[in-house]
Design a protein around this motif. Structure first.
Motif, mmCIF file in Angstrom:
data_model
loop_
_atom_site.group_PDB
_atom_site.id
_atom_site.type_symbol
_atom_site.label_atom_id
_atom_site.label_comp_id
_atom_site.label_asym_id
_atom_site.label_seq_id
_atom_site.Cartn_x
_atom_site.Cartn_y
_atom_site.Cartn_z
ATOM 1 N N MET A 139 42.425 38.827 41.705
ATOM 2 C CA MET A 139 41.814 40.197 42.024
ATOM 3 C C MET A 139 40.832 40.513 41.089
ATOM 4 N N VAL A 140 40.884 40.174 39.953
ATOM 5 C CA VAL A 140 39.614 40.962 39.099
ATOM 6 C C VAL A 140 38.580 40.198 39.066
ATOM 7 N N ASN A 141 38.543 38.707 39.556
ATOM 8 C CA ASN A 141 37.638 37.943 39.789
ATOM 9 C C ASN A 141 36.673 38.123 41.134
ATOM 10 N N TYR A 142 37.670 38.429 42.089
ATOM 11 C CA TYR A 142 36.968 38.945 43.546
ATOM 12 C C TYR A 142 36.293 40.348 43.058
ATOM 13 N N ILE A 143 36.858 41.178 42.523
ATOM 14 C CA ILE A 143 36.092 42.432 42.023
ATOM 15 C C ILE A 143 34.735 42.238 41.418
ATOM 16 N N HIS A 144 34.946 41.271 40.375
ATOM 17 C CA HIS A 144 33.839 40.978 39.537
ATOM 18 C C HIS A 144 32.472 40.210 40.621
ATOM 19 N N GLN A 145 32.951 39.312 41.121
ATOM 20 C CA GLN A 145 32.184 38.426 42.024
ATOM 21 C C GLN A 145 31.530 39.296 43.015
ATOM 22 N N HIS A 146 32.184 40.411 43.666
ATOM 23 C CA HIS A 146 31.683 41.030 44.838
ATOM 24 C C HIS A 146 31.230 42.410 44.527
ATOM 25 N N ASN A 147 31.160 42.751 43.226
ATOM 26 C CA ASN A 147 30.827 44.244 42.642
ATOM 27 C C ASN A 147 31.557 45.195 43.360
ATOM 28 N N VAL A 148 32.830 45.098 43.547
ATOM 29 C CA VAL A 148 33.519 46.015 43.979
ATOM 30 C C VAL A 148 33.674 47.339 43.261
ATOM 31 N N PRO A 149 33.155 48.802 43.782
ATOM 32 C CA PRO A 149 33.439 49.617 43.015
ATOM 33 C C PRO A 149 34.867 50.132 42.486
ATOM 34 N N HIS A 150 34.973 50.386 41.219
ATOM 35 C CA HIS A 150 36.316 50.667 40.708
ATOM 36 C C HIS A 150 36.308 51.519 39.567
ATOM 37 N N ARG A 151 37.337 52.003 39.232
ATOM 38 C CA ARG A 151 37.500 52.592 37.826
ATOM 39 C C ARG A 151 38.179 51.676 36.609
ATOM 40 N N ASP A 152 38.811 52.321 35.936
ATOM 41 C CA ASP A 152 39.106 51.315 34.735
ATOM 42 C C ASP A 152 40.459 50.622 35.310
ATOM 43 N N ILE A 153 40.215 49.280 34.669
ATOM 44 C CA ILE A 153 41.223 48.108 35.084
ATOM 45 C C ILE A 153 41.835 47.776 33.864
ATOM 46 N N HIS A 154 43.295 47.662 33.678
ATOM 47 C CA HIS A 154 43.974 47.237 32.480
ATOM 48 C C HIS A 154 44.687 46.036 32.884
ATOM 49 N N LEU A 155 44.380 44.844 32.420
ATOM 50 C CA LEU A 155 45.142 43.965 32.728
ATOM 51 C C LEU A 155 45.997 43.501 31.472
ATOM 52 N N ILE A 156 47.411 43.671 31.694
ATOM 53 C CA ILE A 156 48.460 43.747 30.706
ATOM 54 C C ILE A 156 49.299 42.403 30.735
ATOM 55 N N PHE A 157 49.128 41.584 29.914
ATOM 56 C CA PHE A 157 49.835 40.265 30.064
ATOM 57 C C PHE A 157 50.566 40.179 28.976
ATOM 58 N N GLY A 158 51.862 39.686 29.194
ATOM 59 C CA GLY A 158 53.047 39.521 28.524
ATOM 60 C C GLY A 158 53.369 38.036 28.358
ATOM 61 N N CYS A 159 53.772 37.353 27.333
ATOM 62 C CA CYS A 159 54.317 36.306 27.234
ATOM 63 C C CYS A 159 54.724 35.923 25.696
ATOM 64 N N ARG A 160 55.334 34.783 25.455
ATOM 65 C CA ARG A 160 56.185 34.587 24.432
ATOM 66 C C ARG A 160 55.018 34.321 22.872
ATOM 67 N N ARG A 161 54.336 33.287 23.176
ATOM 68 C CA ARG A 161 53.541 32.941 22.164
ATOM 69 C C ARG A 161 51.950 32.809 22.596
ATOM 70 N N THR A 162 51.325 32.851 21.423
ATOM 71 C CA THR A 162 49.836 32.632 21.928
ATOM 72 C C THR A 162 49.526 31.333 22.583
ATOM 73 N N MET A 163 50.235 30.169 22.374
ATOM 74 C CA MET A 163 50.035 28.833 23.171
ATOM 75 C C MET A 163 50.458 29.230 24.644
ATOM 76 N N ASP A 164 51.453 29.980 24.918
ATOM 77 C CA ASP A 164 51.664 30.168 26.058
ATOM 78 C C ASP A 164 50.628 31.235 27.137
ATOM 79 N N CYS A 165 49.511 31.519 26.651
ATOM 80 C CA CYS A 165 48.587 32.705 27.062
ATOM 81 C C CYS A 165 47.821 32.028 28.077
ATOM 82 N N LEU A 166 48.115 32.207 29.382
ATOM 83 C CA LEU A 166 47.413 31.665 30.515
ATOM 84 C C LEU A 166 46.101 32.205 30.646
#
Length: 243
Positions: free
Chosen positions: A130-157
């Motif tokens: 979604m966020v790459n599509y919004i960026h690539q196509h300059n889709v008008p938007h308000r604030d977008i917060h991507l909140i990603f949870g995982c166990r450790r920094t090594m698991d950060c996708l």
């Protein structure tokens, strides 16, 4: 109407964490594989005699780019027959039977509200799309917060990619939080996703927002309960359940 079953060829596999792989699949009988960001494909894997016990669905982690190649990000599940097949029997050049795109966990026609994209683990896949599509196509938007949870920094996708996108996409914030990180770097956040969106919602004085949830059932159940308790309507919540 369901799409027909097609044959896809695995053209690339990459280890992203010790138990997570990225799979790039080309659908050779199509010039382009068209889909909406947030949709998924279903794989028919040779792991059972009954067809419905062979089906495994995965959100598309890439975004529509006019090609016939899609990317899936898959975590190895303990005792999971589907993921064990994909990790141990599939290699570059393997063919997979797939159907799609499917699903209605997609962006609205107009992004008139702030968006909270809340996920754990490989639940980041549809939001990366979604966020790459919004960026690539300059889709008008308000604030977008991507909140990603995982166990450790090594698991950060896709962490490096999302941090770079944060600098390029106006109004986009990427907030990873780690529940079992023992090291103590000053620049990381520890804990669970719920504290993060609660903090932002409170700071924004309950501004109109849409909440998109993707991950395991426990996270989604708790998030739904908290978001409703803030005073938002159930129609403000959209979810894609894993497992």
């Amino acid at each position: 109407m369901l799409e027909p079953w097609r044959t896809g060829k695995v053209i690339r596999i990459e280890d992203i964490t010790p138990i997570t792989k990225r799979f790039w699949i080309a659908v050779d009988d199509l010039e382009r594989f068209d889909f909406k960001p947030g949709q998924f494909v279903t794989l028919d894997l040779p792991i059972d005699e009954k067809r419905n016990k062979r089906w495994r669905s995965y959100s598309i982690a890439s975004w529509p780019d006019g090609t016939n190649v899609i990317e899936l990000v898959i975590v190895l599940l303990e005792g999971g027959r589907g993921t064990h097949y994909l990790f141990n029997e599939v290699s570059e050049g393997s063919e997979l039977t797939l159907r799609g795109p499917q699903g209605v966990f997609t962006l609205p026609e107009s992004l008139e509200k702030d968006m909270f994209l809340i996920c754990t683990g490989t639940g980041i896949a549809p939001f990366r799309s979604m966020v790459n599509y919004i960026h690539q196509h300059n889709v008008p938007h308000r604030d977008i917060h991507l909140i990603f949870g995982c166990r450790r920094t090594m698991d950060c996708l896709y962490g490096v990619e999302m941090k770079a996108l944060e600098k390029e996409l106006e109004g986009f914030s990427y907030i990873p939080t780690f529940s079992r990180e023992h090291d103590n770097p000053a620049d990381i956040r520890k804990g669970y996703v719920h504290a993060v969106y609660e903090e932002i919602v409170t700071k924004n004085q309950l501004a109109p927002a849409s909440f998109y949830l993707c991950g395991w059932k426990d996270m989604i159940d708790q998030a739904k309960e908290k978001i409703l308790s803030f005073g938002y309507d159930k129609h403000d919540i959209h979810l894609e359940l894993y497992g």
